[in-house]
Motif scaffolding. Structure first.
Motif, PDB file in Angstrom:
ATOM      1  N   LYS A  33       0.836  -1.198   0.000  1.00 24.26           N
ATOM      2  CA  LYS A  33       0.000   0.000   0.000  1.00 24.26           C
ATOM      3  C   LYS A  33       0.877   1.256   0.000  1.00 24.26           C
ATOM      4  CE  LYS A  33      -3.877   2.062   2.511  1.00 24.26           C
ATOM      5  NZ  LYS A  33      -4.790   1.910   3.656  1.00 24.26           N
ATOM      6  N   THR A  34       0.437   2.278  -0.729  1.00 23.29           N
ATOM      7  CA  THR A  34       1.162   3.548  -0.835  1.00 23.29           C
ATOM      8  C   THR A  34       0.542   4.571   0.108  1.00 23.29           C
ATOM      9  OG1 THR A  34       1.765   3.072  -3.114  1.00 23.29           O
ATOM     10  CG2 THR A  34       1.851   5.380  -2.441  1.00 23.29           C
ATOM     11  N   THR A  46       5.394  10.372  -1.497  1.00 20.39           N
ATOM     12  CA  THR A  46       4.639   9.150  -1.249  1.00 20.39           C
ATOM     13  C   THR A  46       5.619   7.985  -1.168  1.00 20.39           C
ATOM     14  OG1 THR A  46       4.239   8.748  -3.606  1.00 20.39           O
ATOM     15  CG2 THR A  46       2.545   9.983  -2.400  1.00 20.39           C
ATOM     16  N   THR A  48       5.770   3.460  -0.417  1.00 21.55           N
ATOM     17  CA  THR A  48       5.041   2.198  -0.388  1.00 21.55           C
ATOM     18  C   THR A  48       5.677   1.256   0.626  1.00 21.55           C
ATOM     19  OG1 THR A  48       4.448   2.458  -2.711  1.00 21.55           O
ATOM     20  CG2 THR A  48       4.304   0.232  -1.803  1.00 21.55           C
ATOM     21  N   ASP A 104       8.398   6.573  -3.506  1.00 24.68           N
ATOM     22  CA  ASP A 104       7.906   6.450  -4.878  1.00 24.68           C
ATOM     23  C   ASP A 104       8.403   7.667  -5.650  1.00 24.68           C
ATOM     24  OD1 ASP A 104       6.398   4.186  -4.164  1.00 24.68           O
ATOM     25  OD2 ASP A 104       4.738   5.458  -3.503  1.00 24.68           O
TER      26      ASP A 104
END
Length: 133
Positions: A33-34, A46, A48, A104
């Motif tokens: 999940k990010t 962001t 992950t 990310d």
């Protein structure tokens, strides 16, 4: 998108391509999940979740405490106890996640913690490397 908030870039970890965080175990945190990452209320990128380990606070060792916060295990445990003392009935019996995250693309911090766009995948070159080139 869920947010993971940091009050500090403990041990300078938010300046790395991958970083860890030690959090109370909840369903919020999931591998793959990010998350939106904030430092002192400011969006910085962001990331992950790449992996997680569940553990009790008494299982924290030097690898975890030094890499996550730059603290000796005893000081790390005391810090976590203070942070969660009013959130769970018994901090020592609570389940925690030791979480590994990877940025990310870009993050908005330089090595002094100032907000500035910088690519984390771009390798840094030293002054000596610049002179030789």
């Amino acid at each position: 998108m869920d947010t993971i908030k940091f009050s500090d870039s403990w041990n300078g970890k938010l300046n790395c391509k991958c970083f860890t965080t030690f959090r109370l175990a909840t369903t919020k945190y999931q591998i793959g999940k990010t998350y939106r990452i904030e430092l002192k209320g400011n969006f910085i990128g962001t990331a992950t979740i790449k992996g997680m380990r569940i553990m009790k606070l008494n299982r924290v060792n030097e690898f975890i405490s030094f890499l996550d916060a730059g603290y000796e295990p005893g000081a790390f445990v005391n810090m976590v106890k203070r942070m969660y003392k009013n959130k769970v009935p018994d901090v020592m019996m609570a389940d925690f996640y030791y979480i590994l995250l990877k940025w990310d693309g870009e993050q908005k911090l330089d090595f002094d913690g100032r907000k500035e766009a910088s690519k984390i995948d771009k390798p840094e070159t030293s002054n000596e490397e610049r002179r030789v080139s």
